[in-house]
Scaffold this active site. Structure first.
Site, mmCIF file in Angstrom:
data_model
loop_
_atom_site.group_PDB
_atom_site.id
_atom_site.type_symbol
_atom_site.label_atom_id
_atom_site.label_comp_id
_atom_site.label_asym_id
_atom_site.label_seq_id
_atom_site.Cartn_x
_atom_site.Cartn_y
_atom_site.Cartn_z
ATOM 1 N N ASP A 101 0.849 -1.203 0.000
ATOM 2 C CA ASP A 101 0.000 0.000 0.000
ATOM 3 C C ASP A 101 0.880 1.247 0.000
ATOM 4 O O ASP A 101 0.714 2.151 -0.821
ATOM 5 C CB ASP A 101 -0.913 0.000 1.237
ATOM 6 C CG ASP A 101 -1.688 -1.291 1.391
ATOM 7 O OD1 ASP A 101 -2.582 -1.532 0.584
ATOM 8 O OD2 ASP A 101 -1.362 -2.068 2.311
ATOM 9 N N TYR B 296 5.488 -14.594 0.079
ATOM 10 C CA TYR B 296 4.821 -14.838 1.362
ATOM 11 C C TYR B 296 5.376 -16.178 1.884
ATOM 12 O O TYR B 296 6.578 -16.272 2.086
ATOM 13 C CB TYR B 296 3.305 -14.826 1.161
ATOM 14 C CG TYR B 296 2.807 -13.518 0.549
ATOM 15 C CD1 TYR B 296 2.968 -12.307 1.212
ATOM 16 C CD2 TYR B 296 2.228 -13.498 -0.718
ATOM 17 C CE1 TYR B 296 2.543 -11.108 0.643
ATOM 18 C CE2 TYR B 296 1.792 -12.302 -1.291
ATOM 19 C CZ TYR B 296 1.958 -11.111 -0.605
ATOM 20 O OH TYR B 296 1.551 -9.934 -1.181
ATOM 21 N N GLN C 62 13.600 1.767 -2.104
ATOM 22 C CA GLN C 62 12.919 1.293 -3.320
ATOM 23 C C GLN C 62 13.820 1.346 -4.550
ATOM 24 O O GLN C 62 13.786 0.448 -5.395
ATOM 25 C CB GLN C 62 11.678 2.153 -3.587
ATOM 26 C CG GLN C 62 10.419 1.572 -2.998
ATOM 27 C CD GLN C 62 9.184 2.310 -3.470
ATOM 28 O OE1 GLN C 62 9.264 3.388 -4.052
ATOM 29 N NE2 GLN C 62 8.025 1.742 -3.192
ATOM 30 N N ARG D 262 6.061 -10.628 -5.278
ATOM 31 C CA ARG D 262 4.757 -10.851 -4.655
ATOM 32 C C ARG D 262 3.926 -9.561 -4.752
ATOM 33 O O ARG D 262 4.440 -8.491 -5.141
ATOM 34 C CB ARG D 262 4.945 -11.244 -3.185
ATOM 35 C CG ARG D 262 5.328 -10.076 -2.309
ATOM 36 C CD ARG D 262 5.589 -10.494 -0.863
ATOM 37 N NE ARG D 262 5.520 -9.338 0.024
ATOM 38 C CZ ARG D 262 5.931 -9.317 1.280
ATOM 39 N NH1 ARG D 262 6.464 -10.406 1.816
ATOM 40 N NH2 ARG D 262 5.806 -8.229 2.029
ATOM 41 N N GLY D 263 2.670 -9.648 -4.349
ATOM 42 C CA GLY D 263 1.864 -8.437 -4.148
ATOM 43 C C GLY D 263 1.581 -7.690 -5.429
ATOM 44 O O GLY D 263 1.124 -8.262 -6.426
ATOM 45 N N GLU D 264 1.866 -6.402 -5.421
ATOM 46 C CA GLU D 264 1.513 -5.566 -6.572
ATOM 47 C C GLU D 264 2.731 -4.803 -7.113
ATOM 48 O O GLU D 264 3.083 -4.904 -8.280
ATOM 49 C CB GLU D 264 0.417 -4.568 -6.146
ATOM 50 C CG GLU D 264 0.011 -3.625 -7.239
ATOM 51 C CD GLU D 264 -1.317 -2.908 -6.967
ATOM 52 O OE1 GLU D 264 -2.189 -3.480 -6.274
ATOM 53 O OE2 GLU D 264 -1.481 -1.777 -7.458
ATOM 54 N N ASP D 265 3.385 -4.065 -6.222
ATOM 55 C CA ASP D 265 4.453 -3.195 -6.706
ATOM 56 C C ASP D 265 5.659 -3.984 -7.211
ATOM 57 O O ASP D 265 6.221 -3.664 -8.266
ATOM 58 C CB ASP D 265 4.884 -2.221 -5.596
ATOM 59 C CG ASP D 265 5.842 -1.173 -6.134
ATOM 60 O OD1 ASP D 265 5.479 -0.482 -7.109
ATOM 61 O OD2 ASP D 265 6.961 -1.062 -5.609
ATOM 62 N N SER D 266 6.073 -5.019 -6.462
ATOM 63 C CA SER D 266 7.278 -5.746 -6.902
ATOM 64 C C SER D 266 7.018 -6.511 -8.194
ATOM 65 O O SER D 266 7.945 -6.766 -8.968
ATOM 66 C CB SER D 266 7.821 -6.659 -5.798
ATOM 67 O OG SER D 266 6.840 -7.548 -5.341
HETATM 68 O O1 TRH Z 1 4.356 -6.092 0.562
HETATM 69 P P1 TRH Z 1 3.459 -6.622 -0.468
HETATM 70 O O2 TRH Z 1 3.042 -8.014 -0.278
HETATM 71 O O3 TRH Z 1 2.196 -5.717 -0.587
HETATM 72 C C1 TRH Z 1 0.864 -6.200 -0.705
HETATM 73 C C2 TRH Z 1 0.316 -6.012 -2.045
HETATM 74 O O4 TRH Z 1 0.435 -4.662 -2.435
HETATM 75 C C3 TRH Z 1 -1.125 -6.399 -2.077
HETATM 76 O O5 TRH Z 1 -1.658 -6.233 -3.346
HETATM 77 C C4 TRH Z 1 -1.862 -5.567 -1.095
HETATM 78 O O6 TRH Z 1 -3.196 -5.943 -1.097
HETATM 79 C C5 TRH Z 1 -1.250 -5.803 0.231
HETATM 80 O O7 TRH Z 1 0.123 -5.457 0.203
HETATM 81 C C6 TRH Z 1 -1.934 -4.997 1.287
HETATM 82 O O8 TRH Z 1 4.188 -6.548 -1.906
HETATM 83 P P2 TRH Z 1 4.470 -5.330 -2.895
HETATM 84 O O9 TRH Z 1 3.197 -4.807 -3.469
HETATM 85 O O10 TRH Z 1 5.469 -5.808 -3.848
HETATM 86 O O11 TRH Z 1 5.117 -4.184 -2.007
HETATM 87 C C7 TRH Z 1 6.393 -4.267 -1.457
HETATM 88 C C8 TRH Z 1 7.028 -2.902 -1.451
HETATM 89 O O12 TRH Z 1 8.166 -2.887 -0.632
HETATM 90 C C9 TRH Z 1 7.485 -2.454 -2.831
HETATM 91 O O13 TRH Z 1 7.199 -1.068 -3.016
HETATM 92 C C10 TRH Z 1 8.993 -2.638 -2.797
HETATM 93 C C11 TRH Z 1 9.266 -2.326 -1.356
HETATM 94 N N1 TRH Z 1 10.514 -2.860 -0.819
HETATM 95 C C12 TRH Z 1 11.599 -1.981 -0.668
HETATM 96 O O14 TRH Z 1 11.493 -0.789 -1.023
HETATM 97 N N2 TRH Z 1 12.747 -2.439 -0.089
HETATM 98 C C13 TRH Z 1 12.888 -3.727 0.332
HETATM 99 O O15 TRH Z 1 13.949 -4.103 0.857
HETATM 100 C C14 TRH Z 1 11.774 -4.625 0.127
HETATM 101 C C15 TRH Z 1 11.914 -6.062 0.534
HETATM 102 C C16 TRH Z 1 10.609 -4.143 -0.437
#
Ligand code: TRH
Length: 374
Positions: free
Chosen positions: A23, A210, A262, A278-282
């Site tokens: 988020d 996850y 990031q 995983r998720g959305e952004d990655s």
């Molecule tokens: O953390 P997430 O599993 O987020 C999830 C999804 O967005 C999902 O759709 C949503 O419903 C839920 O959250 C609430 O995975 P995501 O989306 O990849 O987000 C991880 C963020 O963390 C991404 O912006 C990259 C950042 N990140 C870093 O900046 N540095 C790091 O070392 C790591 C491991 C991640």
């Protein structure tokens, strides 16, 4: 492609962190993408703490030197979301308000943000930025209006803005110059700078997932027997710890990573031969990386993510081995994990990236939409 010049506007982005980091991660990237296009952003979030590693300095306003100029237009504000007594009586006007992932704002906040609403004066544009999906409903619902029937915004319109993978959607976040940086990236130098093994041709695997049940099986995949596992902190590190006995007798090595910013997380994906995201952004960042990747989709209780996964695999034009792998990795199908095929999976990722690069990015599309509606 949309290369129009847009006037500098003030934006409020509201981010309710439900769990994990996506988020906030998406909202921060959106803020940086807007600022990179000359906009000013106030980012409101109920959990700003992860910004301390995602975007060091963002909360204190003291961004790292390299980012300070580019990101000076972002102001991070704490949003005590569940405390209705908390909003200030009025806030400096903004032109656009984005409720990320359709998050709800308490009426007292709406009133503080819309002091002009009562007088019937022109108000800011209100957008709901939705979750990313490749499902067909996204093209149907993108840009739809939703009249507000009650509360301080009654009589006004909220607009739905859907990110997506096709030209009929809002697109994906992509910074100007990202592909130039990607092309100039020096993998060996970056790995050495992180204290990670830079020599040899053993595959580098980024693990950001996850708790995939088939992780022990993947450790023994013939293509990964000597792999360097680059492991993100938190849930991925815990999952690998449990699975690691399966790697006994192999040459695989694991490297625990700290939280990185990031911008560095992007480079980690660029430096890896296989990105388990995983998720959305990655997922989006893995697409821009152009390396082989596998998506661990955010699980939903009613298994709605199964359809979401299939829609994505269709859009991706995933070859049969990648499709089958995703279904097993995500627990949709109970079968042996198909073997990893790095060349075929990377070719698929590169073809998908080429298609995406023909489309406008999300921030540019947002700017166009706002210009049209104001
Ligand atoms: O953390 P997430 O599993 O987020 C999830 C999804 O967005 C999902 O759709 C949503 O419903 C839920 O959250 C609430 O995975 P995501 O989306 O990849 O987000 C991880 C963020 O963390 C991404 O912006 C990259 C950042 N990140 C870093 O900046 N540095 C790091 O070392 C790591 C491991 C991640």
């Amino acid at each position: 492609m949309n290369c129009q010049h847009h006037p500098a506007l003030n934006w409020d982005i509201f981010c309710h962190v439900i769990d994990n980091w996506g988020d906030l991660g998406v909202c921060w990237r959106l803020a940086t993408n807007l600022v990179a296009r000359g906009q000013r952003v106030r980012l409101w979030t109920d959990q700003p703490e992860p910004l301390d590693w995602m975007a060091p300095g963002a909360r204190s306003g003291a961004l790292a030197a390299a980012d300070a100029g580019a990101l000076a237009g972002i102001e991070v504000r704490h949003w005590p979301r569940s405390d209705p007594a908390a909003p200030p009586s009025a806030l400096p006007a903004s032109d656009v308000l984005i409720a990320a992932f359709g998050c709800e704002l308490d009426p007292a906040w709406v009133a503080a943000l819309q002091p002009e609403a009562a007088a019937g004066a022109p108000t800011r544009l209100w957008l709901n930025l939705e979750y990313l999906s490749a499902e067909a409903y996204v093209e149907r619902c993108h840009r739809l209006a939703s009249p507000v029937m009650s509360g301080p915004l009654a009589g006004r319109t909220q607009w739905f803005f859907y990110p997506g993978f096709t030209p009929a959607t809002g697109g994906l976040l992509r910074e100007p110059g990202l592909m130039t940086q990607r092309a100039a990236f020096e993998r060996g130098a970056w790995l050495r700078g992180q204290g990670l093994p830079a020599e040899g041709d053993a595959p580098r695997v980024t693990l950001f997932c996850y708790e995939p049940e088939r992780l022990p099986e993947l450790l023994r995949d013939p293509a990964l027997r000597a792999a360097h596992w680059l492991v993100a902190p938190g849930r991925p590190a815990a999952a690998l710890e449990l699975a690691w006995p399966a790697a006994a007798g192999l040459q695989a090595r694991r490297h625990a990573l700290p939280h990185v910013a990031q911008t560095e997380f992007d480079r980690l994906l660029w430096a890896s031969d296989l990105n388990l995201v995983r998720g959305e952004d990655s997922l989006v960042r893995a697409l821009w990386a152009g390396q082989a990747f596998v998506w661990h989709i955010y699980p939903q209780h009613d298994d709605a993510h199964h359809l979401k996964l299939e829609a994505f695999l269709d859009w991706l034009e995933a070859p049969p081995s990648l499709r089958a792998f995703h279904r097993v990795w995500n627990g949709v199908v109970n079968a042996p994990l198909p073997p990893v095929d790095l060349p075929a999976w990377q070719a698929c990722a590169l073809a998908a990236r080429d298609r995406l690069l023909q489309q406008d990015d999300l921030a540019s599309q947002l700017l166009g939409f706002v210009a049209e509606k104001r």
